[in-house]
Scaffold this motif. Structure first.
Motif, mmCIF file in Angstrom:
data_model
loop_
_atom_site.group_PDB
_atom_site.id
_atom_site.type_symbol
_atom_site.label_atom_id
_atom_site.label_comp_id
_atom_site.label_asym_id
_atom_site.label_seq_id
_atom_site.Cartn_x
_atom_site.Cartn_y
_atom_site.Cartn_z
ATOM 1 N N GLY A 116 -28.471 -36.059 21.543
ATOM 2 C CA GLY A 116 -29.615 -36.092 20.637
ATOM 3 C C GLY A 116 -30.046 -37.499 20.300
ATOM 4 O O GLY A 116 -30.933 -37.707 19.483
ATOM 5 N N SER B 250 -27.513 -32.838 14.078
ATOM 6 C CA SER B 250 -27.747 -33.508 15.350
ATOM 7 C C SER B 250 -28.006 -34.983 15.127
ATOM 8 O O SER B 250 -28.059 -35.486 14.019
ATOM 9 C CB SER B 250 -28.966 -32.910 16.021
ATOM 10 N N GLY B 251 -28.219 -35.666 16.219
ATOM 11 C CA GLY B 251 -28.703 -37.036 16.215
ATOM 12 C C GLY B 251 -27.895 -37.923 15.292
ATOM 13 O O GLY B 251 -26.696 -38.065 15.440
ATOM 14 N N LEU B 252 -28.568 -38.494 14.352
ATOM 15 C CA LEU B 252 -27.918 -39.484 13.507
ATOM 16 C C LEU B 252 -27.163 -38.851 12.353
ATOM 17 O O LEU B 252 -26.490 -39.536 11.608
ATOM 18 C CB LEU B 252 -28.956 -40.476 12.993
ATOM 19 N N ILE C 266 -22.804 -29.037 22.939
ATOM 20 C CA ILE C 266 -24.065 -29.528 23.489
ATOM 21 C C ILE C 266 -23.868 -29.850 24.967
ATOM 22 O O ILE C 266 -22.895 -30.488 25.354
ATOM 23 C CB ILE C 266 -24.510 -30.816 22.764
ATOM 24 N N GLU D 101 -31.150 -31.505 26.206
ATOM 25 C CA GLU D 101 -29.827 -30.928 26.004
ATOM 26 C C GLU D 101 -29.968 -29.558 25.362
ATOM 27 O O GLU D 101 -30.978 -29.253 24.756
ATOM 28 C CB GLU D 101 -29.024 -31.837 25.056
ATOM 29 N N VAL E 277 -26.827 -26.127 10.161
ATOM 30 C CA VAL E 277 -26.864 -27.253 9.236
ATOM 31 C C VAL E 277 -27.972 -28.181 9.717
ATOM 32 O O VAL E 277 -27.906 -28.729 10.818
ATOM 33 C CB VAL E 277 -25.511 -27.998 9.210
ATOM 34 N N ASP F 221 -30.582 -31.515 9.652
ATOM 35 C CA ASP F 221 -30.384 -32.959 9.543
ATOM 36 C C ASP F 221 -31.638 -33.568 8.926
ATOM 37 O O ASP F 221 -32.682 -33.637 9.573
ATOM 38 C CB ASP F 221 -30.116 -33.521 10.947
ATOM 39 N N GLY G 260 -30.539 -37.973 8.379
ATOM 40 C CA GLY G 260 -29.123 -38.313 8.408
ATOM 41 C C GLY G 260 -28.264 -37.554 7.416
ATOM 42 O O GLY G 260 -27.053 -37.643 7.464
ATOM 43 N N ALA H 151 -34.476 -27.763 11.157
ATOM 44 C CA ALA H 151 -33.337 -28.186 11.962
ATOM 45 C C ALA H 151 -33.190 -29.695 11.912
ATOM 46 O O ALA H 151 -32.083 -30.217 11.939
ATOM 47 C CB ALA H 151 -33.517 -27.726 13.410
#
Lengths: 154, 99, 758
Positions: free
Chosen positions: B54, B95-97, C83, C90, C160, C162, C165, C174
């Motif tokens: 991600g 995801s990601g950060l 993932i 992905e 969960v 994001d 951050g 999401a």
């Protein structure tokens, strides 16, 4: 289950005889019974033209005709378009003009365009676009298809 | 020294700093040194010894194809960009950060 | 720079090698395959957009004559929260598995619940109807705003999210990310003109003509073979392996001809179902075909949602600040192309102060997939409309403004990285000089119809990634080329041409074949406009390697060392003795006496291709009585890098433009309040026909990509980016009304005209 129907017909100039379920469309009959898979299914409800064939001289969406209906009639499909002498000029023009990308709609377009040129060899661009409006192509934007048909007219 | 651009979501770890000079010959060293400077940044960038899914690491102008092994030259720009995937940008549980 | 290079093959228009099969009906597409003992599958799909599955009773189906196997989510392995990298993006395996067959809950109408395999299509269809499912219907959220509203039903309950951050629970969001560069407040304070608007877009579908299909055998050895229509055989293999939790090496994916994809044939849908049904029926092949309604209801469209853009300019017409908020519906599981949208939203411009917020939002609609420059059309609609409004306010020419603010080599993109060599300015200049832009617009279309002209820009970054090519020389001097890139629109020929250019032989003498995953090295998807670039590069490398090997053969024949031989213009020649010279073909004929076969491979893993810019110009004619819009002239101008096969480059530009025209004027998922698509057929989901369109003019600008040996950039996706915005700008030019919602169909035009005229 209901009994199958016995059908005698002519497809691409050859006599054919087969049994078919009464509910089977001509598209399913061509593809599943006769193994003529050049005729494609895109929508199965008469809106995309990928299954276009010629039935007794008229173009039809084969998904909207029953297989049993072709008893005693003649059917022409993409498989009958090229002969021992080579490609039909439209097929050659589609290749030269890059008038196909993925190719799934191509058989339907070729069958429709051939019928057009047989009836209206002098059709202008608007008339060609009108005639081919029953065939959907999602790749080319139609431009090169129209030019390929015009190339054969020239 | 590489010019590391801090992604928005990590700026709270860098006291709002958006760009820092970080030494290191490879991306791995740069990230380790960034962690020394701003603790907590590494775990937001690296997972299982690779750039987190991600997230894309850009060294120079384009996303790297060599991950943490990528050589980092003098004055080169380093970016960590969330959700860069061409066409199937990933989003998932944390995801990601995030985590 | 390679722009001055003389090519023999590149830039010509040979007939594609696979063309004959495609104009004669011989080409084998996914639905054309028939295997001995094959069974026919069908899928039971949810009639509800959001519901809990209380129970599934398959006994009625199992009892039917001719039914061989029935499956539900209970037959799927438990997928972990893992993932998997597909090359272009992905996937989360848990969601991928739940997407393929619902486990506990359905998240969109059309979500598979059970599947059967039977001895005929008809029996399979009847058997599906005999399965009884008890649902507890839940409230649904259809739009991004509904999904984020207080009290919205939570669709992925365990997810969960994001938020910049921070973890968020009990949400349909999401992800929320931000890019921020410069000082936005300062930038806006320097502006003398600021325009801000929100642009809404409906969900639209790729509309490929060939529905999804899959045929699978799961044999006694635990090996799976799948015949399928896919944009990526290896990515399909990875996804199947992940979802079914078996090793990739035990799966062989055979890519058949593919009837269009545009990004929509990257995700898998039917493959694991066919494989499990095959296993349950004792290893018999099982074929499952979707119908058109299934395709609309249950395969990935591109998101609906909205894009807000705020832009400020100073008195000199320089953009001082720009801000965007992008909210995309991901569909029933996370993962919209909002990240890509954020990369593209301001990419045509060089702006010092920017902020971009992106939101990925789950709704009760089909899970979105890539669609040609995914996300970029949405944001171009907003940015290019706002730019048009600014130009009017400050009284500046729309092309001059774009040129003045154009991004170029060294400009910073609003998500961070600086641009390499790009052709944005060159494309704009070519548009300005084009016959279309230079022509006078006749505003009166006759019979009360009004004409308008619009222009818009677009950008797509174009990916690189992994490709493999194998070459082998025949003794007649021809070369067999084996590749892993599925050919969606003429890439066999453009890959073969790049090998032929190196080898100094005609394109016709290189025979390209697309093979299964057992037969060639890893190759990423045909997507991201990467195939001609990356697989072409692999072919170039393989051909270079072939020349090295053939030089050794020539050296052995002439009793020279390799370094005494040079290869140019298709000839091997001694550097010292002018008598010693052989064409590629002559040398090939001597392979059998000099050591036998000569083969080579090329493999690459490339960085992105540098991006491609396009400018589209459109003239519309609108009937104010009916609201009907006709496109009367259309020109696409694009930086294509180097056009390997110009006909297929033009074809990409024309096809992309026409998809964009459909998106602008007609196409949309028309959703009921309960989350059912009410126009799930080609009759009601109205894609452009030949009669709806004029000629699509093309102007190819060639700014060769410095990181590719022939300067290829990738061309396929950018053409869909500008059309929606260009048409919105032309509608304003014709009627003086700003439409900020797509599609801009007759109904919307009539309502807007009525509001304007009172």
């Amino acid at each position: 289950m209901v009994d199958k129907i016995h059908v005698k017909t002519t497809i691409n100039g050859l006599p054919q005889e087969f049994l078919v379920d009464p509910f089977m469309s001509l598209l399913e009959t061509l593809r599943d019974v006769l193994n003529l898979t050049g005729t494609k299914e895109g929508c199965n409800d008469g809106n995309c033209g990928a299954c276009t064939v010629v039935l007794d001289g008229r173009i039809v969406d084969s998904c909207c005709v029953l297989g049993a209906e072709i008893e005693g009639k003649t059917v022409e499909t993409i498989e009958g378009m090229a002969g021992p002498d080579g490609l039909h000029p439209l097929q050659q023009a589609f290749l030269e003009e890059a008038a196909l990308q993925c190719g799934i709609c191509t058989p339907g377009f070729l069958v429709s365009a051939k019928a057009l040129l047989e009836r209206e060899p002098e059709a202008d661009e608007h008339r060609i676009r009108y005639w081919l409006a029953g065939n959907l192509c999602r790749c080319t934007g139609y431009d090169k298809i129209i030019k390929a048909v015009q190339k054969v007219q020239a | 020294m590489a010019r590391v651009f801090i992604p928005f979501a990590l700026r709270k770890l860098t006291d709002g700093v958006t760009e820092v000079r970080v030494s290191g010959g490879t991306l791995r060293e740069v990230i380790d040194n960034l962690e020394e400077m701003y603790p907590g940044t590494k775990e937001r960038i690296v997972e299982n010894d690779a750039i987190k899914s991600g997230l894309a690491a850009v060294v120079g102008e384009q996303p790297t194809r060599e991950g943490l092994r990528t050589k980092v030259g003098e004055d080169i720009e380093v970016h960590f960009i969330p959700h860069i995937a061409g066409g199937r940008a990933v989003a998932r549980c944390g995801s990601g950060l995030g985590r | 720079m390679v722009s001055t290079q003389e090519y023999k093959v590149i830039g010509t228009r040979p007939i594609r090698h696979d063309g004959l099969d495609k104009v004669t009906g011989r080409a084998v597409y996914g639905a054309d395959i028939k295997l001995p003992g094959m069974l026919y599958g069908d899928v039971l799909r949810s009639p509800h957009a959001h519901a809990r599955i209380k129970s599934v009773d398959t006994s009625g189906a199992e009892a039917m004559d001719g039914v061989i196997a029935v499956m539900t989510s209970a037959d799927m392995p438990e997928a972990g929260d893992k993932i998997v990298d597909l090359g272009e993006g992905e996937i989360n395996l848990k969601y991928a598995s739940n997407h393929i067959i619902a486990s506990g809950k359905v998240n969109f109408k059309g979500h598979p619940v059970a599947a059967v395999a039977a001895t005929s299509t008809n029996i399979a269809r009847e058997a599906v109807r005999a399965i009884k499912v008890e649902y507890e219907v839940l409230p649904s959220a259809i739009t991004v705003d509904e999904a984020l509203a207080d009290g919205a039903p939570i669709i992925c309950e365990e997810m969960v999210g994001d938020d910049l951050g921070e973890e968020v629970k009990n949400t349909n969001m999401a992800s929320h990310f931000r890019h921020e560069f410069g000082d936005l407040e300062k930038g806006f304070s320097e502006a003398t003109t600021i325009v801000e608007h929100r642009y809404d877009l409906a969900m639209v579908h790729q509309g490929y003509i060939e529905p999804q299909n899959a045929t699978a055998v799961w044999n006694e050895e635990g090996r799976i073979k799948v015949w399928v229509s896919t944009q990526g055989s290896f990515s399909t293999r990875t996804q199947i392996a992940g979802v079914l939790q078996i090793d990739e090496s035990r799966i062989n994916v055979v890519p058949l001809e593919i009837g269009g994809g545009f990004g929509g044939k990257i995700p898998i849908y039917l493959e694991p179902l066919a494989a499990i049904l095959s296993k349950k029926s004792g290893g018999k092949p099982v074929r499952i075909l979707m119908d058109r309604t299934d395709v609309f209801d249950a395969t990935g469209p591109t998101p609906g949602g909205w894009v807000n853009v705020k832009m400020g300019v100073n008195d000199e017409g320089i953009i001082t600040a720009a801000e965007s908020d992008i909210r995309f519906d991901a569909g029933g599981f996370p993962g919209s192309p909002v990240g890509a949208a954020a990369m593209c939203v301001f990419s045509c411009y060089d702006i010092a102060n920017t902020r971009i917020d992106g939101y990925d939002i789950i709704v009760n609609k089909p899970k979105t997939a890539a669609y040609r420059a995914p996300g970029s059309t949405h944001v171009a609609f907003a940015t290019e409309s706002v730019v048009d409004e600014i130009c009017e306010k400050i009284g500046m020419d729309v092309v001059e403004f774009r040129l003045k603010n154009a991004s170029k080599e060294g400009s910073r993109r609003a998500d961070g990285p600086i641009f390499p060599l790009i052709g944005n300015v060159e494309t704009l200049e070519a548009s300005q000089a084009s016959p279309h832009w230079q022509s006078e617009l006749v505003r009166d279309g006759g019979n009360g119809k009004l004409r308008g002209r619009g222009i818009a820009n677009g950008y797509w970054f174009n990916i690189g990634f992994k490709s493999s090519v194998n070459l082998s020389v025949n003794t007649d001097g021809t070369v067999m080329l084996v590749e892993g890139s599925t050919d969606i629109g003429g890439t066999r020929v453009s890959i073969a041409m790049q090998a032929a250019e190196v080898l100094g032989i005609p394109a016709e003498d290189v025979r390209p074949t697309v093979v299964d995953t057992d037969s060639v090295g890893y190759t990423d998807v045909t997507g991201g406009s990467r195939t001609c670039y990356a697989t072409g590069y692999a072919a170039y490398n393989a051909a270079k390697s072939l020349i090295t090997k053939l030089t050794t053969r020539a050296a052995s024949i002439w009793d020279l060392s390799e370094d005494q031989i040079e290869f140019s213009e298709g000839k091997f020649a001694s550097k010292s003795d002018p008598e010693l010279s052989m064409t590629f073909k002559e040398l090939a004929s001597q392979l059998n006496d000099t050591g036998g076969p000569v083969n080579s491979t090329g493999a690459v893993d490339l960085e992105n291709a540098g991006g491609s810019f396009a400018t589209h110009i459109v003239d519309l004619e609108i009937d104010p009585e009916t609201g009907k819009t006709d496109v009367v002239r259309y020109t696409t101008v694009q930086d294509v890098g180097t056009a390997i096969h110009p006909s297929y480059v033009e074809g990409q530009m024309q096809g992309g433009a026409v998809q964009g025209i459909g998106w602008a004027l007609n196409e949309e998922y028309f959703m009921s309040d309960e989350g059912a698509m009410e126009n799930a057929s080609f009759l009601d989901y109205r894609m452009p026909t030949s009669l709806d369109l004029p000629e699509i003019e093309t102007i190819l600008v060639e700014v060769p990509n410095p990181v590719h040996p022939y300067g290829v950039r990738g061309v396929g996706e950018t053409p869909i980016v500008p059309p929606v915005a260009a048409i919105a700008n032309a509608i304003y030019d014709a009627l003086g009304i700003r439409l900020r919602s797509a599609p801009m169909n007759p109904g919307r035009i009539l309502v807007a005209l009525k509001e304007k005229n009172g």
